[in-house]
Design a protein around this motif. Structure first.
Motif, PDB file in Angstrom:
ATOM      1  N   LYS A 335       0.810  -1.212   0.000  1.00 31.85           N
ATOM      2  CA  LYS A 335       0.000   0.000   0.000  1.00 31.85           C
ATOM      3  C   LYS A 335       0.846   1.267   0.000  1.00 31.85           C
ATOM      4  N   TYR A 336       1.737   1.399   0.977  1.00 30.67           N
ATOM      5  CA  TYR A 336       2.463   2.652   1.136  1.00 30.67           C
ATOM      6  C   TYR A 336       3.330   2.982  -0.081  1.00 30.67           C
ATOM      7  N   LEU A 337       4.213   2.058  -0.451  1.00 32.17           N
ATOM      8  CA  LEU A 337       5.134   2.336  -1.557  1.00 32.17           C
ATOM      9  C   LEU A 337       4.416   2.482  -2.903  1.00 32.17           C
ATOM     10  N   PRO A 338       3.478   1.575  -3.263  1.00 32.75           N
ATOM     11  CA  PRO A 338       2.754   1.783  -4.535  1.00 32.75           C
ATOM     12  C   PRO A 338       1.990   3.102  -4.570  1.00 32.75           C
ATOM     13  N   GLN A 339       1.411   3.498  -3.443  1.00 27.94           N
ATOM     14  CA  GLN A 339       0.666   4.753  -3.406  1.00 27.94           C
ATOM     15  C   GLN A 339       1.581   5.944  -3.663  1.00 27.94           C
ATOM     16  N   ILE A 340       2.747   5.940  -3.017  1.00 32.03           N
ATOM     17  CA  ILE A 340       3.683   7.049  -3.211  1.00 32.03           C
ATOM     18  C   ILE A 340       4.222   7.058  -4.632  1.00 32.03           C
ATOM     19  N   ASN A 341       4.519   5.880  -5.172  1.00 32.61           N
ATOM     20  CA  ASN A 341       4.991   5.796  -6.563  1.00 32.61           C
ATOM     21  C   ASN A 341       3.955   6.385  -7.518  1.00 32.61           C
ATOM     22  N   LYS A 342       2.688   6.065  -7.290  1.00 35.23           N
ATOM     23  CA  LYS A 342       1.623   6.594  -8.146  1.00 35.23           C
ATOM     24  C   LYS A 342       1.505   8.103  -7.984  1.00 35.23           C
ATOM     25  N   ASP A 343       1.641   8.570  -6.747  1.00 32.26           N
ATOM     26  CA  ASP A 343       1.575  10.020  -6.508  1.00 32.26           C
ATOM     27  C   ASP A 343       2.715  10.748  -7.215  1.00 32.26           C
ATOM     28  N   ILE A 344       3.911  10.179  -7.137  1.00 35.76           N
ATOM     29  CA  ILE A 344       5.067  10.798  -7.799  1.00 35.76           C
ATOM     30  C   ILE A 344       4.833  10.857  -9.309  1.00 35.76           C
ATOM     31  N   GLU A 345       4.316   9.770  -9.867  1.00 34.93           N
ATOM     32  CA  GLU A 345       4.044   9.726 -11.312  1.00 34.93           C
ATOM     33  C   GLU A 345       3.020  10.795 -11.709  1.00 34.93           C
ATOM     34  N   ASN A 346       1.939  10.898 -10.937  1.00 34.95           N
ATOM     35  CA  ASN A 346       0.895  11.882 -11.249  1.00 34.95           C
ATOM     36  C   ASN A 346       1.399  13.312 -11.077  1.00 34.95           C
TER      37      ASN A 346
END
Length: 443
Positions: A335-346
């Motif tokens: 949850k934590y790492l995928p969420q941050i990765n998606k936020d960085i991409e967006n």
């Protein structure tokens, strides 16, 4: 009955010594705030070296004088790289007689009286323990539940379960930061959000052996706290990024609305909008880097958490079931790492859009500037033609009118010779208008 022998409560809390962009003054301030939790005569030794685990007081374990004389306790302070860790241990000073589980309320009160409740912490864990009477028929989970409610009355009992040193262990974890707002970035010791471990041992020998794991728990809970803290920080950073983006969008919409209405924007207005967007974009870029930094914190501490947990399992032996502690690392990975990765991409896509907005605004400034320069050149050309005409006509007109022969030729326009400058100016205006008209036709 729900009774235990030697009820013991340990609070593990963590404070950042240094963080991103921390100055020396801020570091010293953090250190001073941490030292306020310890007795004033504490011998403090924090060598300026990078280390995974450093005991920073002499002696390492500092006994305290409890308000309640039936209790005993101590402080134990360490530094784990950039983080201070403090264990505050408090127990009933009686290892032979059974005690009610409500004793944990007294222990918690004693610990909280020893601490500065305004201390800005990044995480904390409550560790409750005690052992049963020999051949006790009591259900360990019922006892653990009563222990939990002695500390936290307004929360539900939904534990993860396992075994540790032949005892039953229960974990209740709640995010310390989920209800925090952007304006409140500190965690109070009175927060209802918490992480709790309760261990009910079958005998005194198991409980005494468990004391050998305190240093391991200190490290494990620290890594857990830093992961949760970094994820919460990433949520605040994301909120800040979205606010920055909204502000730039508002500036862009105002400019586009004016253009759609064919309203003339002066260069000063465009430059003001550009400066606003530029300033916000700088903060946006800093926040985007900070988001990546929080991701790195989670990755590093997740690795450390998994290594420390593996060491605890190996040290405890094969008969122990501590797999429930792995659920937190799974949460961080899934949850934590995928969420941050998606936020960085967006947010990187958002950065590209913001840069495009700045480029468009700059282009509009250049267009407006070019139009102003062209208008100025137009004015210079027209005015120049008119002035040149006036200059050329004024002197010949005077000479022309001074001749006696000419007075008979223009008898009907007597003012021509009386006011040569006015007539020259009139001709100059006509010439200027014709120059403007021809330039406009030929453009």
């Amino acid at each position: 009955m729900s009774d235990l022998i030697y009820p013991t409560l340990d609070l593990f809390l963590y404070v950042l010594k240094t963080s991103l962009n921390t100055t020396d003054v801020e570091t010293q301030k953090n250190q001073a705030a941490f030292l306020e939790q310890l007795p004033s005569d504490t011998q403090f030794h924090d060598h300026d070296i990078e280390t995974e685990y450093l005991e920073i007081t002499h002696p390492p374990q500092i006994n305290f004088i409890p308000h309640n004389k039936t209790l005993e306790g101590y402080y134990y302070a360490v530094r784990l790289n950039d983080t201070y860790g403090l264990q505050v241990d408090c127990s009933i000073n009686n290892q032979t007689e059974i005690q009610p589980t409500k004793s944990f309320t007294i222990l918690k009160t004693e610990i909280e009286q020893k601490l500065n409740k305004e201390l800005a912490i990044i995480g904390k864990t409550w560790l409750l323990s005690g052992w049963l009477l020999e051949n006790s028929s009591q259900n360990p989970e019922d006892i653990a539940k009563n222990c939990y409610y002695a500390l936290f009355k307004d929360t539900s009992w939904q534990p993860e379960k396992g075994t540790f040193l032949d005892g039953k262990v229960f974990e209740i974890g709640r995010s310390q930061y989920i209800n925090q707002s952007l304006k409140n970035d500190t965690s109070s010791l009175n927060s209802n959000e918490h992480h709790v471990i309760i261990t009910i041992y079958n005998n005194r020998e198991s409980a005494e052996k468990a004391a050998e794991f305190y240093k391991d728990w200190m490290g494990l809970f620290c890594y857990r706290s830093k992961i949760s803290w970094a994820y919460w920080q990433s949520r605040l950073v994301k909120e800040s990024l979205l606010n920055h983006y909204k502000q730039i969008e508002e500036n862009r919409k105002v400019t586009n609305l004016s253009n759609s209405r064919q309203e003339k924007q002066n260069i000063t207005t465009y430059r003001k909008n550009l400066n606003n967007i530029d300033s916000i974009l700088q903060q946006y870029t800093i926040d985007l880097l900070n988001l990546s930094f929080q991701k790195q914190i989670i990755e590093i501490n997740l690795s450390n958490y998994q290594l420390r947990l593996a060491l605890i399992k190996e040290k405890a032996g094969q008969n122990n079931q501590l797999d429930f502690l792995e659920k937190f690392s799974a949460l961080a990975k899934k949850k934590y790492l995928p969420q941050i990765n998606k936020d960085i991409e967006n947010m990187q896509i958002g950065l590209k859009l913001l840069e495009d907005t700045i480029n468009v605004t700059r282009s509009r400034i250049e267009v407006e500037k070019s139009e102003r320069e062209r208008s100025f050149q137009e004015l210079v050309a027209v005015a120049g033609a008119g002035i040149a005409t006036v200059t050329l006509l004024q002197s010949p007109a005077k000479d022309f009118c001074s001749k006696e022969s000419m007075k008979d030729i223009f008898p009907k326009i007597p003012y021509f010779c009386n006011y040569p400058f006015s007539y020259s100016l009139m001709v100059g205006i006509i010439v200027g208008f014709m120059v403007w008209w021809l330039r406009k036709r030929l453009r």
